[in-house]
Design a protein around this motif. Structure first.
Motif, PDB file in Angstrom:
ATOM      1  N   ASP A  25       1.042   6.324  -7.036  1.00 20.85           N
ATOM      2  CA  ASP A  25      -0.130   7.151  -7.654  1.00 20.85           C
ATOM      3  C   ASP A  25      -0.340   8.256  -7.116  1.00 20.85           C
ATOM      4  O   ASP A  25      -1.077   9.089  -7.554  1.00 20.85           O
TER       5      ASP A  25
ATOM      6  N   TYR B   9      -3.711   4.211   7.631  1.00 21.37           N
ATOM      7  CA  TYR B   9      -4.257   5.247   6.409  1.00 21.37           C
ATOM      8  C   TYR B   9      -3.103   5.969   5.808  1.00 21.37           C
ATOM      9  O   TYR B   9      -1.829   6.255   6.592  1.00 21.37           O
TER      10      TYR B   9
ATOM     11  N   ARG C 183       2.009   1.714  -3.423  1.00 23.26           N
ATOM     12  CA  ARG C 183       0.821   2.165  -4.404  1.00 23.26           C
ATOM     13  C   ARG C 183       0.680   3.661  -4.188  1.00 23.26           C
ATOM     14  O   ARG C 183       0.486   4.434  -5.176  1.00 23.26           O
ATOM     15  N   PHE C 184       0.795   4.019  -2.953  1.00 20.62           N
ATOM     16  CA  PHE C 184       0.490   5.521  -2.495  1.00 20.62           C
ATOM     17  C   PHE C 184       1.654   6.332  -3.101  1.00 20.62           C
ATOM     18  O   PHE C 184       1.223   7.538  -3.770  1.00 20.62           O
TER      19      PHE C 184
ATOM     20  N   ILE D  32       0.751  -1.226  -0.088  1.00 24.92           N
ATOM     21  CA  ILE D  32       0.132   0.300  -0.041  1.00 24.92           C
ATOM     22  C   ILE D  32       1.030   1.260   0.002  1.00 24.92           C
ATOM     23  O   ILE D  32       0.621   2.417  -0.427  1.00 24.92           O
TER      24      ILE D  32
ATOM     25  N   PRO E 278      -2.705   9.436  -4.401  1.00 23.68           N
ATOM     26  CA  PRO E 278      -4.089  10.088  -4.251  1.00 23.68           C
ATOM     27  C   PRO E 278      -4.094  10.953  -3.224  1.00 23.68           C
ATOM     28  O   PRO E 278      -2.890  11.109  -2.214  1.00 23.68           O
TER      29      PRO E 278
ATOM     30  N   GLU F 210      -8.428   6.577  -2.551  1.00 20.64           N
ATOM     31  CA  GLU F 210      -8.453   5.357  -3.109  1.00 20.64           C
ATOM     32  C   GLU F 210      -8.687   4.405  -1.734  1.00 20.64           C
ATOM     33  O   GLU F 210      -8.406   4.606  -0.677  1.00 20.64           O
ATOM     34  N   SER F 211      -8.811   3.095  -2.290  1.00 22.83           N
ATOM     35  CA  SER F 211      -8.937   2.153  -1.161  1.00 22.83           C
ATOM     36  C   SER F 211      -8.193   0.650  -1.774  1.00 22.83           C
ATOM     37  O   SER F 211      -8.279   0.488  -2.877  1.00 22.83           O
ATOM     38  N   ASP F 212      -7.863  -0.026  -0.704  1.00 22.69           N
ATOM     39  CA  ASP F 212      -7.389  -1.237  -1.130  1.00 22.69           C
ATOM     40  C   ASP F 212      -8.230  -2.176   0.020  1.00 22.69           C
ATOM     41  O   ASP F 212      -8.244  -2.090   1.221  1.00 22.69           O
TER      42      ASP F 212
ATOM     43  N   GLN G 268      -5.267   7.307   0.997  1.00 25.27           N
ATOM     44  CA  GLN G 268      -5.492   5.827   0.514  1.00 25.27           C
ATOM     45  C   GLN G 268      -5.921   5.150   1.973  1.00 25.27           C
ATOM     46  O   GLN G 268      -5.388   5.361   3.098  1.00 25.27           O
TER      47      GLN G 268
END
Length: 355
Positions: free
Chosen positions: A124, A172, A120-121, A117, A126, A210-212, A129
């Motif tokens: 990307d 978070y 990805r954060f 995570i 956002p 965004e979410s996972d 996340q």
């Protein structure tokens, strides 16, 4: 990127253990829950941590120190009262500055870490996340609502009528935009500044959240049932180790760890189990999913699926299971004999039990 680790709170669901111990330092597999989180943060490549502490700050600071043992640099931030997760962000405003950060709840346990995570954060970026997992009773958690495409469209803290079964996991990731959201918050019906309200503010401002949805194991170790389950899970992942003394008539079965200075005498240990340094097990049975901490004494007793904290003794008691026993506890026989004992004992307790 920095990390904000929340290590305050009173731990009311773990009473009476947390009358004398910080909830984040209650151990699973003989290691404090908080340490697993710090190791996960370090593994994700984050090095600077602001640790929000409350009334148990002295104990937390003594255990973690400057963070160098974990490859981290820790700065302690005092929260005078547990007024919500978003309040912790408010307390840490000056420390965080304009850095992105990961916020990690110190009593949460996530199998697999947070590397994915964080990557990805970072890639990307956002505005925020969040991590989600499906739960049986979402009324106990912050709950997310997703649209048909999987985009986060709403969040609510402990709703009486949940709109989904997707609960927020205690990790978070935020850009500095979260500070504007937090500054706009008013206390909720619980009297707290809710991080769910802050994220909802970002959504309503048109910013990207965004979410996972994780399929792995996650637990908020805020109660005895979850502590015992996490203890079981971690023990099952450990490799057997024999560094203590075991006499020739004792029997060790399965995944058993015996730490240096521990002694097993005329006893049967069925793993997964760990016997801490300096502990002595005599004429006893220690069953699966049990952690015995340092310098404990167990004589003529049976115990399984339990956690025993340092310097406690269990003498002549049959049988204990599903129990969390604090530090410096004495458990001894009493006149009558229940078939099973279920215990949650605070530090320095003295209890008489039938045997």
């Amino acid at each position: 990127m920095k990390a904000l680790v929340l290590a305050g709170g009173s731990g009311t669901r773990l009473r009476p253990i947390t009358h004398t111990s910080a909830k984040q330092l209650v151990p699973v597999a003989n290691k404090p829950v908080l340490f697993y989180g710090l190791e996960a943060i370090a593994a994700a490549g984050v090095r600077e941590i602001g640790m929000v502490v409350g009334d148990t700050h002295a104990e937390i600071e003594a255990a973690v120190g400057d963070g160098s043992a974990f490859g981290l640099q820790v700065t302690y931030l005092r929260q005078e009262a547990p007024l919500g997760l978003a309040h912790a962000v408010l307390v840490a405003r000056d420390y965080l500055g304009d850095d992105d950060f990961v916020m990690y709840l110190g009593d949460n346990f996530i199998v697999g870490g947070i590397n994915g995570i964080v990557e990805r954060f970072t890639r990307d970026r956002p505005t925020a996340q969040i991590m989600l997992t499906r739960v049986g009773d979402p009324r106990q958690f912050g709950v997310a609502e997703l649209d048909a495409s999987g985009r986060v469209v709403g969040l609510e803290e402990k709703p009486s009528v949940p709109k989904s079964d997707l609960a927020l996991v205690g990790v978070y990731l935020f850009t500095p935009a979260i500070h504007e959201a937090v500054a706009e918050l008013k206390p909720s019906w619980r009297g707290e500044l809710e991080i769910t309200d802050a994220i909802q503010w970002l959504i309503e401002a048109g910013l990207r959240v965004e979410s996972d949805v994780i399929s792995g194991y996650w637990k908020d170790t805020g109660n005895v049932t979850d502590m015992l389950e996490v203890n079981r899970l971690v023990l099952e992942s450990l490799e057997p180790r024999m560094a203590g003394e075991v006499d020739t008539v004792s029997e060790l079965i399965g995944r058993v760890l015996v730490d240096p200075g521990a002694r097993i005498v005329r006893s049967r240990i069925v793993g997964p189990a760990v016997i801490g340094p300096g502990s002595v097990i005599t004429d006893s049975y220690v069953g699966p999913s049990t952690s015995i901490a340092a310098d404990c004494v167990i004589t003529g007793s049976e115990i399984e699926y339990s956690i025993v904290l340092p310097r406690s003794s269990i003498m002549g008691v049959r049988r204990i299971e599903s129990s969390l026993i604090g530090q410096d506890v004495e458990v001894t026989p009493a006149p009558t004999t229940p078939r099973v004992h279920r215990l949650v004992l605070g530090d320095h307790s003295k209890v008489q039990i039938s045997s």
